[in-house]
Motif scaffolding. Sequence first.
Motif, PDB file in Angstrom:
ATOM      1  N   GLN A   1       0.831  -1.204   0.000  1.00  0.00           N
ATOM      2  CA  GLN A   1       0.000   0.000   0.000  1.00  0.00           C
ATOM      3  C   GLN A   1       0.872   1.263   0.000  1.00  0.00           C
ATOM      4  O   GLN A   1       0.564   2.241  -0.691  1.00  0.00           O
ATOM      5  N   THR A   2       1.946   1.221   0.739  1.00  0.00           N
ATOM      6  CA  THR A   2       2.886   2.344   0.764  1.00  0.00           C
ATOM      7  C   THR A   2       3.507   2.556  -0.609  1.00  0.00           C
ATOM      8  O   THR A   2       3.617   3.690  -1.092  1.00  0.00           O
ATOM      9  N   ARG A   3       3.907   1.472  -1.253  1.00  0.00           N
ATOM     10  CA  ARG A   3       4.512   1.568  -2.585  1.00  0.00           C
ATOM     11  C   ARG A   3       3.564   2.239  -3.569  1.00  0.00           C
ATOM     12  O   ARG A   3       3.954   3.148  -4.322  1.00  0.00           O
ATOM     13  N   GLN A   4       2.313   1.797  -3.594  1.00  0.00           N
ATOM     14  CA  GLN A   4       1.356   2.328  -4.554  1.00  0.00           C
ATOM     15  C   GLN A   4       1.118   3.829  -4.373  1.00  0.00           C
ATOM     16  O   GLN A   4       0.851   4.544  -5.342  1.00  0.00           O
ATOM     17  N   ALA A   5       1.225   4.291  -3.145  1.00  0.00           N
ATOM     18  CA  ALA A   5       0.921   5.697  -2.856  1.00  0.00           C
ATOM     19  C   ALA A   5       2.092   6.634  -3.139  1.00  0.00           C
ATOM     20  O   ALA A   5       1.896   7.862  -3.196  1.00  0.00           O
ATOM     21  N   MET A   6       3.297   6.103  -3.356  1.00  0.00           N
ATOM     22  CA  MET A   6       4.470   6.968  -3.415  1.00  0.00           C
ATOM     23  C   MET A   6       4.504   7.865  -4.648  1.00  0.00           C
ATOM     24  O   MET A   6       4.929   9.028  -4.570  1.00  0.00           O
ATOM     25  N   GLY A   7       4.079   7.366  -5.788  1.00  0.00           N
ATOM     26  CA  GLY A   7       4.081   8.181  -6.999  1.00  0.00           C
ATOM     27  C   GLY A   7       3.142   9.379  -6.898  1.00  0.00           C
ATOM     28  O   GLY A   7       3.569  10.533  -7.075  1.00  0.00           O
ATOM     29  N   PRO A   8       1.839   9.130  -6.635  1.00  0.00           N
ATOM     30  CA  PRO A   8       0.916  10.264  -6.472  1.00  0.00           C
ATOM     31  C   PRO A   8       1.334  11.223  -5.369  1.00  0.00           C
ATOM     32  O   PRO A   8       1.168  12.442  -5.498  1.00  0.00           O
ATOM     33  N   GLU A   9       1.895  10.684  -4.281  1.00  0.00           N
ATOM     34  CA  GLU A   9       2.335  11.554  -3.184  1.00  0.00           C
ATOM     35  C   GLU A   9       3.494  12.443  -3.628  1.00  0.00           C
ATOM     36  O   GLU A   9       3.529  13.640  -3.305  1.00  0.00           O
ATOM     37  N   MET A  10       4.430  11.893  -4.368  1.00  0.00           N
ATOM     38  CA  MET A  10       5.553  12.689  -4.855  1.00  0.00           C
ATOM     39  C   MET A  10       5.052  13.817  -5.758  1.00  0.00           C
ATOM     40  O   MET A  10       5.496  14.971  -5.637  1.00  0.00           O
ATOM     41  N   ARG A  11       4.124  13.520  -6.637  1.00  0.00           N
ATOM     42  CA  ARG A  11       3.623  14.572  -7.533  1.00  0.00           C
ATOM     43  C   ARG A  11       2.888  15.655  -6.749  1.00  0.00           C
ATOM     44  O   ARG A  11       3.041  16.846  -7.011  1.00  0.00           O
ATOM     45  N   ARG A  12       2.083  15.242  -5.770  1.00  0.00           N
ATOM     46  CA  ARG A  12       1.337  16.205  -4.966  1.00  0.00           C
ATOM     47  C   ARG A  12       2.282  17.139  -4.215  1.00  0.00           C
ATOM     48  O   ARG A  12       2.099  18.366  -4.214  1.00  0.00           O
ATOM     49  N   VAL A  13       3.311  16.560  -3.599  1.00  0.00           N
ATOM     50  CA  VAL A  13       4.240  17.383  -2.827  1.00  0.00           C
ATOM     51  C   VAL A  13       5.074  18.264  -3.756  1.00  0.00           C
ATOM     52  O   VAL A  13       5.383  19.416  -3.428  1.00  0.00           O
ATOM     53  N   LEU A  14       5.439  17.753  -4.925  1.00  0.00           N
ATOM     54  CA  LEU A  14       6.177  18.565  -5.887  1.00  0.00           C
ATOM     55  C   LEU A  14       5.388  19.811  -6.277  1.00  0.00           C
ATOM     56  O   LEU A  14       5.956  20.911  -6.355  1.00  0.00           O
TER      57      LEU A  14
ATOM     58  N   ALA B   1      11.210  15.364   1.452  1.00  0.00           N
ATOM     59  CA  ALA B   1      12.532  15.981   1.449  1.00  0.00           C
ATOM     60  C   ALA B   1      13.093  16.105   0.036  1.00  0.00           C
ATOM     61  O   ALA B   1      13.672  17.131  -0.332  1.00  0.00           O
ATOM     62  N   VAL B   2      12.909  15.062  -0.767  1.00  0.00           N
ATOM     63  CA  VAL B   2      13.408  15.096  -2.138  1.00  0.00           C
ATOM     64  C   VAL B   2      12.633  16.128  -2.961  1.00  0.00           C
ATOM     65  O   VAL B   2      13.219  16.900  -3.725  1.00  0.00           O
ATOM     66  N   ALA B   3      11.311  16.148  -2.833  1.00  0.00           N
ATOM     67  CA  ALA B   3      10.499  17.117  -3.572  1.00  0.00           C
ATOM     68  C   ALA B   3      10.907  18.542  -3.230  1.00  0.00           C
ATOM     69  O   ALA B   3      11.034  19.404  -4.108  1.00  0.00           O
ATOM     70  N   GLN B   4      11.110  18.800  -1.961  1.00  0.00           N
ATOM     71  CA  GLN B   4      11.537  20.136  -1.535  1.00  0.00           C
ATOM     72  C   GLN B   4      12.902  20.474  -2.109  1.00  0.00           C
ATOM     73  O   GLN B   4      13.129  21.601  -2.582  1.00  0.00           O
ATOM     74  N   ARG B   5      13.828  19.524  -2.114  1.00  0.00           N
ATOM     75  CA  ARG B   5      15.170  19.781  -2.628  1.00  0.00           C
ATOM     76  C   ARG B   5      15.136  20.061  -4.133  1.00  0.00           C
ATOM     77  O   ARG B   5      15.846  20.940  -4.628  1.00  0.00           O
ATOM     78  N   ILE B   6      14.315  19.328  -4.870  1.00  0.00           N
ATOM     79  CA  ILE B   6      14.202  19.566  -6.312  1.00  0.00           C
ATOM     80  C   ILE B   6      13.706  20.982  -6.578  1.00  0.00           C
ATOM     81  O   ILE B   6      14.260  21.715  -7.400  1.00  0.00           O
ATOM     82  N   ALA B   7      12.641  21.389  -5.886  1.00  0.00           N
ATOM     83  CA  ALA B   7      12.076  22.718  -6.091  1.00  0.00           C
ATOM     84  C   ALA B   7      13.087  23.808  -5.734  1.00  0.00           C
ATOM     85  O   ALA B   7      13.244  24.802  -6.459  1.00  0.00           O
ATOM     86  N   ARG B   8      13.788  23.631  -4.627  1.00  0.00           N
ATOM     87  CA  ARG B   8      14.779  24.628  -4.216  1.00  0.00           C
ATOM     88  C   ARG B   8      15.981  24.635  -5.158  1.00  0.00           C
ATOM     89  O   ARG B   8      16.592  25.682  -5.397  1.00  0.00           O
ATOM     90  N   GLU B   9      16.326  23.484  -5.694  1.00  0.00           N
ATOM     91  CA  GLU B   9      17.443  23.414  -6.624  1.00  0.00           C
ATOM     92  C   GLU B   9      17.123  24.156  -7.921  1.00  0.00           C
ATOM     93  O   GLU B   9      17.984  24.838  -8.488  1.00  0.00           O
ATOM     94  N   LEU B  10      15.889  24.042  -8.382  1.00  0.00           N
ATOM     95  CA  LEU B  10      15.489  24.788  -9.579  1.00  0.00           C
ATOM     96  C   LEU B  10      15.649  26.286  -9.347  1.00  0.00           C
ATOM     97  O   LEU B  10      16.191  27.010 -10.180  1.00  0.00           O
ATOM     98  N   ARG B  11      15.147  26.754  -8.216  1.00  0.00           N
ATOM     99  CA  ARG B  11      15.246  28.188  -7.925  1.00  0.00           C
ATOM    100  C   ARG B  11      16.708  28.614  -7.749  1.00  0.00           C
ATOM    101  O   ARG B  11      17.112  29.692  -8.176  1.00  0.00           O
ATOM    102  N   SER B  12      17.508  27.761  -7.113  1.00  0.00           N
ATOM    103  CA  SER B  12      18.912  28.079  -6.914  1.00  0.00           C
ATOM    104  C   SER B  12      19.650  28.226  -8.239  1.00  0.00           C
ATOM    105  O   SER B  12      20.495  29.110  -8.406  1.00  0.00           O
ATOM    106  N   ARG B  13      19.312  27.383  -9.197  1.00  0.00           N
ATOM    107  CA  ARG B  13      20.029  27.385 -10.473  1.00  0.00           C
ATOM    108  C   ARG B  13      19.475  28.392 -11.463  1.00  0.00           C
ATOM    109  O   ARG B  13      20.220  28.922 -12.290  1.00  0.00           O
ATOM    110  N   PHE B  14      18.175  28.655 -11.405  1.00  0.00           N
ATOM    111  CA  PHE B  14      17.548  29.482 -12.431  1.00  0.00           C
ATOM    112  C   PHE B  14      16.968  30.783 -11.903  1.00  0.00           C
ATOM    113  O   PHE B  14      16.373  31.546 -12.655  1.00  0.00           O
ATOM    114  N   GLY B  15      17.109  31.057 -10.624  1.00  0.00           N
ATOM    115  CA  GLY B  15      16.667  32.327 -10.074  1.00  0.00           C
ATOM    116  C   GLY B  15      15.217  32.323  -9.633  1.00  0.00           C
ATOM    117  O   GLY B  15      14.480  31.349  -9.775  1.00  0.00           O
TER     118      GLY B  15
END
Length: 251
Positions: free
Chosen positions: A87-100, A227-241
């Motif tokens: 059940q945890t596995r199935q939820a990880m994809g939609p959860e990642m997109r939501r948090v992203l 944590a990964v979703a947050q890092r991706i979003a912050r990395e985009l802003r760090s690199r592209f302003g």
Amino acid sequence: MKYLSSLASFPCLALAVVLSGCASSPGGAPAEAAPAEPVRTVQQVALLPVLSPAGLYSGNRNLALPHWVTAIDNRLKTQSFSSAMEQTRQAMGPEMRRVLVNELTAQGYEVEMLDAPAPPADDPSAIDYTTLPASKPILHVWFEYVGMYSSAFSANYLPQVNVSAYLVDAKAVDDPLLHETYYYGADARGEQYWSLPSAPKYRYATFDAMIANREEVAEGFQVGVGAVAQRIARELRSRFGDPKAATTASR
């Protein structure tokens, strides 16, 4: 190998161009101006669905046992662990997109939810970006490896959430703006931007202890996704302003 491909060949579609100002000499007189280098700022992204990992794994690199014994033991434990955590596995994809979406929006990005044919479960990176109806950079995020892992130099099982992020313009797919893999938990190393250590709370000395605390294990995965979703979003802003600042500057 960590790298960021050159952005010079990307078209201006959905990108704001901000020119740097001229420098001054120490005495206050204007220095001879060098050719201005355009800084491209991503303001919008088209986010693809995130496929849940094909399976959750359990691995223990026990050097005290022969390799073939460890391999068989890991295979059996992976089957048991994956079944218990389905059940945890199935939820990880939609959860990642939501948090992203939440994290990208918090960083000032406009996010379009873009649909696409699902890639093969065993190759979640296999997307033909040229066929997608996107007018802005496409953000494709997928799970490389998810499980609980005890390395040869670790006495504990740690969460292992390895996630790749690929930002690309559909008209320049051979020259991505971003191509990185982020490592939460077992594969985190030091203070690198791609490294996200997990909390000691989510470490387990034995496989049985891990299974006995499966709800806490699931929580650890959820924390890793966030944590990964947050890092991706912050990395985009760090690199592209700052996308909002670029919007204001372009008016």
